[in-house]
Design a protein around this motif. Structure first.
Motif, mmCIF file in Angstrom:
data_model
loop_
_atom_site.group_PDB
_atom_site.id
_atom_site.type_symbol
_atom_site.label_atom_id
_atom_site.label_comp_id
_atom_site.label_asym_id
_atom_site.label_seq_id
_atom_site.Cartn_x
_atom_site.Cartn_y
_atom_site.Cartn_z
ATOM 1 N N VAL A 1 11.616 39.748 -21.742
ATOM 2 C CA VAL A 1 11.065 38.536 -21.226
ATOM 3 C C VAL A 1 11.646 37.393 -21.938
ATOM 4 O O VAL A 1 11.911 37.347 -23.235
ATOM 5 C CB VAL A 1 9.657 38.602 -21.672
ATOM 6 N N ASP A 2 12.186 36.297 -21.286
ATOM 7 C CA ASP A 2 12.515 34.962 -21.855
ATOM 8 C C ASP A 2 11.388 34.428 -22.574
ATOM 9 O O ASP A 2 10.844 33.697 -21.776
ATOM 10 C CB ASP A 2 13.401 34.385 -20.814
ATOM 11 N N GLY B 1 7.188 29.431 -23.123
ATOM 12 C CA GLY B 1 6.639 28.056 -23.923
ATOM 13 C C GLY B 1 6.725 28.328 -25.388
ATOM 14 O O GLY B 1 6.390 27.591 -26.451
ATOM 15 N N TRP B 2 7.050 29.661 -25.949
ATOM 16 C CA TRP B 2 7.007 30.061 -27.392
ATOM 17 C C TRP B 2 7.834 29.247 -28.304
ATOM 18 O O TRP B 2 7.626 29.040 -29.278
ATOM 19 C CB TRP B 2 7.494 31.408 -27.475
ATOM 20 N N GLU C 1 1.760 28.063 -35.690
ATOM 21 C CA GLU C 1 1.319 28.186 -34.514
ATOM 22 C C GLU C 1 1.703 29.635 -33.979
ATOM 23 O O GLU C 1 0.812 30.529 -33.537
ATOM 24 C CB GLU C 1 1.518 27.186 -33.192
ATOM 25 N N LYS C 2 2.660 29.795 -34.144
ATOM 26 C CA LYS C 2 3.268 31.389 -33.781
ATOM 27 C C LYS C 2 2.561 32.611 -34.801
ATOM 28 O O LYS C 2 2.335 33.421 -34.047
ATOM 29 C CB LYS C 2 4.860 31.421 -33.959
ATOM 30 N N GLN D 1 0.218 40.478 -28.677
ATOM 31 C CA GLN D 1 -0.927 40.041 -28.151
ATOM 32 C C GLN D 1 -0.752 38.684 -28.654
ATOM 33 O O GLN D 1 -0.549 38.321 -29.611
ATOM 34 C CB GLN D 1 -1.895 40.795 -28.850
ATOM 35 N N ILE D 2 -1.096 37.671 -27.656
ATOM 36 C CA ILE D 2 -1.207 36.486 -27.688
ATOM 37 C C ILE D 2 -2.599 35.922 -27.537
ATOM 38 O O ILE D 2 -3.408 36.072 -26.868
ATOM 39 C CB ILE D 2 -0.493 35.509 -26.637
#
Length: 76
Positions: A22-23, A28-29, A36-37, A50-51
């Motif tokens: 996954v890009d 929007g990461w 925030e990350k 998990q987000i």
């Protein structure tokens, strides 16, 4: 590997991406700060990510009750 979006308040699974590659910039990461990350992204032992996000119902509740923003969890 799955990327699972889960509501931080009610625990509801909002969505899931099942891809081997996954890009993350498309997700929007790259626009998140390091803090925030750390708060939002959790790497699970099985390889899933998990987000922590907010579902539509909880977002609506927060809109009606702005004082809930002060709480980590407002759903009992």
């Amino acid at each position: 590997m799955s990327i699972v979006y889960k509501c931080r308040h009610c625990g509801h699974v909002i969505g899931e991406i099942n891809q081997q590659v996954v890009d993350t910039s498309i997700l929007g990461w790259n626009k998140l700060t390091n803090e925030e990350k750390r708060e939002m992204i959790q790497y699970k032992s099985n390889g899933d990510v998990q987000i922590q996000a907010i579902c539509e119902n909880c977002e609506e509740s927060l809109g009606h009750h702005p004082e809930y923003h002060e709480l980590d969890f407002f759903i009992q």
